[in-house]
Design a protein around this motif. Structure first.
Motif, PDB file in Angstrom:
ATOM      1  N   SER A 101      -5.012 -12.639  -4.803  1.00  0.00           N
ATOM      2  CA  SER A 101      -5.486 -12.356  -3.451  1.00  0.00           C
ATOM      3  C   SER A 101      -5.557 -13.602  -2.571  1.00  0.00           C
ATOM      4  O   SER A 101      -5.153 -13.578  -1.403  1.00  0.00           O
ATOM      5  N   LYS A 123      -5.987  -6.819  -6.419  1.00  0.00           N
ATOM      6  CA  LYS A 123      -6.622  -5.578  -6.854  1.00  0.00           C
ATOM      7  C   LYS A 123      -6.712  -4.542  -5.744  1.00  0.00           C
ATOM      8  O   LYS A 123      -6.406  -3.369  -5.936  1.00  0.00           O
ATOM      9  N   ASN A 124      -7.166  -4.958  -4.561  1.00  0.00           N
ATOM     10  CA  ASN A 124      -7.347  -4.001  -3.470  1.00  0.00           C
ATOM     11  C   ASN A 124      -6.890  -4.626  -2.147  1.00  0.00           C
ATOM     12  O   ASN A 124      -7.686  -5.218  -1.428  1.00  0.00           O
ATOM     13  N   LYS A 134      -1.063   1.096   2.419  1.00  0.00           N
ATOM     14  CA  LYS A 134      -0.231   0.786   1.260  1.00  0.00           C
ATOM     15  C   LYS A 134       1.128   1.454   1.338  1.00  0.00           C
ATOM     16  O   LYS A 134       2.066   1.019   0.664  1.00  0.00           O
ATOM     17  N   THR A 144      -0.224  -4.193  -7.081  1.00  0.00           N
ATOM     18  CA  THR A 144      -1.627  -4.501  -7.329  1.00  0.00           C
ATOM     19  C   THR A 144      -1.875  -4.683  -8.826  1.00  0.00           C
ATOM     20  O   THR A 144      -0.981  -4.437  -9.648  1.00  0.00           O
ATOM     21  N   CYS A 321       3.501  -0.394  -1.187  1.00  0.00           N
ATOM     22  CA  CYS A 321       2.714  -1.088  -2.212  1.00  0.00           C
ATOM     23  C   CYS A 321       2.594  -0.180  -3.441  1.00  0.00           C
ATOM     24  O   CYS A 321       2.445   1.038  -3.315  1.00  0.00           O
ATOM     25  N   ASP A 323       1.010   0.454  -7.580  1.00  0.00           N
ATOM     26  CA  ASP A 323       0.033   0.120  -8.615  1.00  0.00           C
ATOM     27  C   ASP A 323       0.778  -0.110  -9.931  1.00  0.00           C
ATOM     28  O   ASP A 323       1.924   0.324 -10.082  1.00  0.00           O
TER      29      ASP A 323
END
Length: 391
Positions: A101, A123-124, A134, A144, A321, A323
């Motif tokens: 980040s 992470k976020n 996202k 992420t 984005c 995960d």
């Protein structure tokens, strides 16, 4: 006549603009060297695994002979970090890849939307104000290290041999990151066959009652009723009442973390059969606790696939984005070795390659550890001026 010439001139200018944009968005067709700046801020094994896997995957591409990758480690110094990303911008790199980040925020600020930024292990990105959506990225996107709810539930179901009927969730409502995480969790639960019971705590002193309420929870649908016909006790499911939720998930907010010792004392009672999952590995204060962690090498390769799509002409705003796709369970036993992250990541690669998996992950000799560090280009051996290039 003048009007006709003006219209033709405008059309020509518009055509030139579109042609120019087309050339800029398809790096693979430009014939020039493709320059990628990679920056890592924290000296974390996870980040090193992701970064190393990203670089390795990019060097396997069809255009590797004209790919230049400049890796820089900021030594956890924000001033050095700013210098690095500012230089990337001044050197007009085609792409910036950031790990974590802190590095991503710096890359976003310095690039000012003029250079695409792909991140790993944030992470976020919404809560960190790196992205506003996202699914429709503007200048920043990536992969992420968020642990998706379905991965946690799948792990619980596996541990309970499919017998996960209800889940208790313990969390505090004062932190944005944790609330977003829990909301995602509840959204997923609402679409699954597993019911959940919330236990909201405002301070650590409330956790004792919260945990006991979950351990002694009785599903309203299972509560016995008195028959209106003969006054006998009737069990709705035709069996005795089941006491307690099957599993408990504890959020990573600070209040919940401060309450872990109390949770541990209750759960280590031999009569308690409820399993406990926590948000991350620094919450594993008991052998009975488990967490789920993403595979960071897979995150690196996943990011490389996104960068490859961009290089091959996919519009940036179409590269949503993502995960992580792969996860593994972690407990105190997993963490016994100081190199547990690297060993687990290597085990994942063995599984992916279909190699024979040993019963136990072998311990590495000092010489083997040194070879691994050199291969992975540990950030501790790099300075802000070192570059990892493939020209």
């Amino acid at each position: 006549m003048k009007k006709i010439l003006s219209v033709l001139l405008i059309l020509t200018m518009i055509l030139c603009v579109f042609c120019s944009c087309g050339e800029e968005t398809t790096l693979i067709d430009s014939g020039k060297v493709i320059r990628i700046g990679v920056v890592q801020f924290e000296n974390k094994d996870e980040h090193t695994q992701a970064r190393s896997a990203f670089i390795s995957k990019m060097k396997e591409s069809d255009y590797a002979d004209r790919l230049e990758i400049d890796f820089q480690w900021a030594k956890e110094d924000e001033a050095v970090l700013t210098t690095i990303v500012d230089r990337f911008v001044a050197d007009h790199v085609d792409i910036i890849v950031s790990v974590g980040s802190v590095a991503t925020k710096a890359a976003k600020i310095s690039s000012k939307g003029e250079i695409p930024v792909f991140f790993m292990a944030v992470k976020n990105p919404i809560a960190d104000q790196i992205m506003t959506s996202k699914t429709t990225p503007v200048s920043v996107t990536g992969v992420t290290d968020f642990v998706a709810p379905d991965s946690v539930i799948d792990s619980m179901v596996s541990e309970l041999s499919g017998e996960l009927g209800n889940l208790g969730i313990i969390y505090n409502t004062s932190e944005v990151d944790s609330i977003m995480e829990i909301n995602d969790f509840k959204d997923y639960m609402n679409t699954s066959a597993v019911s959940y019971v919330e236990a909201i705590i405002s301070n650590p002193f409330e956790v004792n009652k919260a945990v006991n309420d979950l351990v002694n929870y009785i599903d309203p649908m299972e509560r016995p009723v008195i028959s209106p016909y003969d006054g006998s006790i009737v069990y709705p499911n035709g069996k005795d009442v089941k006491i307690g939720v099957d599993a408990i998930y504890i959020s990573g907010d600070h209040v919940s973390k401060d309450s872990l010792d109390t949770v541990r004392d209750i759960m280590e009672n031999e009569e308690v059969r409820t399993i406990v999952y926590v948000a991350d590995e620094d919450m594993l204060v008991s052998p009975k606790f488990t967490t789920v962690k993403p595979v960071y090498r897979a995150i690196g390769r996943q990011t490389a696939d996104m960068v490859d799509a961009y290089i091959n002409g996919t519009p940036f705003d179409k590269i949503s984005c993502e995960d992580p796709l792969h996860y593994y369970k972690v407990n105190m036993e997993t963490m016994e070795s100081p190199d547990w992250i690297i060993q687990t990541e290597e085990l994942f690669d063995m599984i992916e390659k279909g190699e024979v998996i040993p019963e136990e992950i072998p311990k590495k000799s000092d010489e083997e550890k040194k070879e691994t560090e050199e291969k992975n280009e540990e950030p501790g051996d790099n300075t802000a001026g070192n570059a990892d290039q493939n020209k």
